[in-house]
Design a protein around this motif. Structure first.
Motif, PDB file in Angstrom:
ATOM      1  N   GLY A 365       0.800  -1.222   0.000  1.00 35.30           N
ATOM      2  CA  GLY A 365       0.000   0.000   0.000  1.00 35.30           C
ATOM      3  C   GLY A 365       0.834   1.274   0.000  1.00 35.30           C
ATOM      4  O   GLY A 365       0.327   2.356   0.291  1.00 35.30           O
ATOM      5  N   ASN A 366       2.116   1.134  -0.314  1.00 32.47           N
ATOM      6  CA  ASN A 366       2.936   2.346  -0.461  1.00 32.47           C
ATOM      7  C   ASN A 366       2.770   2.887  -1.881  1.00 32.47           C
ATOM      8  O   ASN A 366       3.379   2.371  -2.814  1.00 32.47           O
ATOM      9  N   ASN A 367       1.928   3.873  -2.003  1.00 26.58           N
ATOM     10  CA  ASN A 367       1.626   4.359  -3.344  1.00 26.58           C
ATOM     11  C   ASN A 367       2.718   5.255  -3.873  1.00 26.58           C
ATOM     12  O   ASN A 367       3.319   6.036  -3.155  1.00 26.58           O
ATOM     13  N   ARG A 553     -10.962   4.100  -1.149  1.00 26.50           N
ATOM     14  CA  ARG A 553     -10.729   2.656  -1.012  1.00 26.50           C
ATOM     15  C   ARG A 553     -12.031   1.884  -1.214  1.00 26.50           C
ATOM     16  O   ARG A 553     -12.048   0.830  -1.869  1.00 26.50           O
ATOM     17  N   LYS A 562     -10.921  -6.963  -4.626  1.00 23.90           N
ATOM     18  CA  LYS A 562      -9.567  -6.827  -4.066  1.00 23.90           C
ATOM     19  C   LYS A 562      -8.560  -6.921  -5.201  1.00 23.90           C
ATOM     20  O   LYS A 562      -8.426  -7.965  -5.838  1.00 23.90           O
ATOM     21  N   GLU A 566      -3.956   0.553  -5.843  1.00 21.29           N
ATOM     22  CA  GLU A 566      -4.768   1.519  -5.113  1.00 21.29           C
ATOM     23  C   GLU A 566      -5.014   2.753  -5.960  1.00 21.29           C
ATOM     24  O   GLU A 566      -4.343   2.988  -6.965  1.00 21.29           O
ATOM     25  N   PRO A 568      -4.926   6.326  -4.998  1.00 17.96           N
ATOM     26  CA  PRO A 568      -4.679   7.332  -3.963  1.00 17.96           C
ATOM     27  C   PRO A 568      -5.263   8.690  -4.346  1.00 17.96           C
ATOM     28  O   PRO A 568      -5.373   9.020  -5.530  1.00 17.96           O
TER      29      PRO A 568
END
Length: 581
Positions: A365-367, A553, A562, A566, A568
């Motif tokens: 989840g580190n965009n 989200r 899923k 992501e 962001p």
DNA sequence: CACGGGCGCGCG
DNA sequence: AAAGCGCGCGCCCGTG
């Protein structure tokens, strides 16, 4: 629970009927005087919180908002029909052959069409509430019939869950749009006027031009030795430029910039100021800003791709120049959020291109900035190159810098590029293409199909050009359309959560100076494709920021489930719109 | 004189 | 940097 709303046998009355989710009648139709509609809706909303079913939200909701009433959810038959009548997902349901088209919209803000034609919408925005001029609506039987027809079509479609989500988000969009129009963007008229005064000079009387614009026009006439030049006339201007030795092919600013000549600078300056004066000048202020609010008018689903359009005030084209006048009320801030690289991320999700998805962030989840990620993989870290290449792929660029960079991208991300390529080929063959949730392109016109069958050489060339043009349209449609769906779901989720927040005790401790309790709730006030603006009381900023991210989200999971990617959002909290980002 | 296409430019 | 998607708006200008 559904609450069907329709015009009664006499236009001064309204019929409301409650139905269970299985379609059976829960309470027989009740006749209500129009003047009592507000209180009737409010009490049903409180007791049953139904889904309101109406021909078009735009015919009913602005009047309810004017009465201080809001509803939780609705089913907008017209917007849903607009989707279902073309959706490939519903092609085999029989709906598309048998549906009864709704009567055309009559804009409630503008009243009857004769008024619209006669006086070009002047003061239209602030006219009496729509109930006084509500046009022909469907009767209750027609509303009930159409609801059943639509639900049947959805249930027997190839993707019931996706269509259900799309139509519910679209209907929520109709509510949001009406609420945004009602609330308006906080707009400081005196700041706008100061800006006009600084750039253009004092407000001109009658239909005169501002003095600074006139001065520049004079400079142009002198520099080009053309005493009667009208700089607003492209033909006139082109002739004068050619006489002065400026061999330009058009009078577009970016082309004129290439020439070294003393007339260029004042000409570009004139262009800029002329646009400010004509489009966002004193007339615009008078027509669209009232009591410190710009009442932007949105047209939900107004673009073929499902994007919103706007009408009248240019709500979706507010130039950066005048965003200085959009300022939060005292004690409030503007929360401006935009989805980062929405369309490229949508493409990665649609094509399930894991390599491209990975360039936009990791599984933890580190965009990352998707363009920068792609640049690092194959464009020597040049972000702007990667951006031009990716947008070129989505738009179908063939020439220029953008077209030259696309092949490199195709080597790096074959799945993503193949996905848009397939959409383009289908469009060239005259086929329909469809967004992820089920919005399809309208069928080709008879004229287009006739052209494709032409036999003579010149016509064939035109037909091929038309085919390529349609290919670029369908290529872009699948991405732009799905991006619009993501944004609409984001907006719907955001609205739902803001309503919960507003209903909670958290908003209570906000009192104005005179001791009267002020509800002080956060309000959605603007939406621009991938960007939303919330006018937010300062003590709720952190909650609302949180909600903005949560809604992103939620939208992603509702649509795609899923996935390892992501969407962001960048959030700025500012006093003034011009300071966002 | 009304209408609509073309142009130029604002936004995403 | 400048051609490739989707719009709205205001002006010019040709057509009927």
């Amino acid at each position: 629970m559904y609450a069907l709303l329709a015009t009664g046998p006499e236009s001064s009355t309204v019929l409301v009927e409650l139905r269970n989710d299985d379609g059976t009648v829960a309470a027989p139709a009740q006749t209500i005087e129009r003047s009592q509609l507000g209180s009737a809706v409010q009490s049903l909303e409180a007791t049953h919180h139904p889904r309101w079913v109406w021909d078009r939200a735009i015919h009913w909701y602005p009047g309810l908002l004017a009465d201080g009433i809001r509803v939780e959810k609705c089913h907008d038959l017209a917007l849903c029909q607009n989707i279902l009548q073309y959706s490939e997902f519903a092609a085999a349901t029989g709906y598309q052959q048998n549906f009864t088209p709704l009567p055309p919209e009559v804009d409630p803000a503008r009243g009857s069409s004769s008024i619209y034609g006669a006086q070009a919408g002047q003061e239209s925005l602030f006219d009496a509430p729509p109930s006084s001029s509500t046009p022909v609506s469907w009767d209750l039987a027609a509303v009930a019939r159409e609801l059943v027809a639509q639900k049947t079509a959805i249930a027997s479609s190839t993707h019931p869950a996706r269509l259900t989500l799309l139509l519910s988000a679209e209907s929520a969009g109709a509510l949001v749009a009406a609420e945004m129009h009602y609330e308006g963007i906080p707009w400081r008229e005196e700041l706008h006027r100061r800006l006009l005064n600084d750039l253009l000079g004092p407000e001109p009387a009658n239909f005169a031009h501002p003095e600074k614009l006139e001065a520049l026009a004079g400079q142009l006439r002198t520099a080009l030795n053309a005493p009667s030049l009208n700089p607003d006339s492209p033909q006139d201007l082109m002739r004068a430029l050619h006489r002065a030795g400026i061999e330009t092919k058009s009078t577009r600013s970016w082309e004129l910039q290439e020439f070294k000549h003393p007339v260029i600078e004042p000409l570009l300056n004139y262009r800029k100021l002329s646009r400010l004066f004509t489009t966002n000048g004193w007339n615009w202020l008078q027509q669209w800003v009232k009591d410190g609010r710009f009442h932007a008018e949105y047209v939900v689903g107004g673009v073929v791709s499902g994007r919103w359009a706007s009408r009248g005030g240019g709500a979706m084209q507010i130039p950066a120049q005048i965003r200085h006048a959009a300022v939060a009320d005292p004690g409030y801030s503007l929360i401006v959020a935009d989805a980062a690289q929405l369309e490229p991320r949508v493409l990665a999700a649609l094509a399930q291109d894991t390599a491209m998805a990975a360039a936009g962030g990791d599984a933890a989840g580190n965009n990352k900035d998707l363009y920068a990620g792609i640049a690092a993989e194959g464009f020597d870290g040049d972000r702007s190159m990667a951006k031009v290449a990716l947008l070129g792929a989505i738009y179908g660029a063939t020439t220029g810098d953008s077209g030259r960079l696309v092949p490199q991208l195709a080597r790096m991300y074959p799945r993503a590029l193949d996905f848009v390529e397939q959409a383009a080929r289908a469009g060239e063959r005259g086929e329909r293409v469809t967004s992820y949730l089920g919005r399809s392109t309208p069928p080709t016109s008879q004229e287009w199909r006739d052209g494709q069958r032409s036999t003579n050489a010149a016509e064939q060339r035109r037909a091929e050009q038309a085919a390529r043009s349609r290919g670029r349209f369908t290529r872009n449609f699948v991405v732009q359309g799905t991006a619009a769906e993501w944004a609409c779901c984001w907006l719907a989720e955001l609205r739902r959560r803001l309503r919960v927040l507003a209903a909670s005790a958290a908003v209570a401790p906000d009192f104005s100076g005179d001791g009267a309790a002020q509800p002080g709730t956060p309000q959605l006030v603007a939406f621009l494709h991938d960007e939303v603006m919330v006018h937010c009381p300062d003590h709720l900023i952190e909650e609302v920021k949180q909600i903005v991210h949560e809604s992103s989200r939620a939208a992603t999971e509702l649509i795609f489930g899923k996935i390892p990617l992501e969407f962001p959002v960048n959030v700025s909290v500012v006093q003034c719109y011009a300071d966002a980002k």
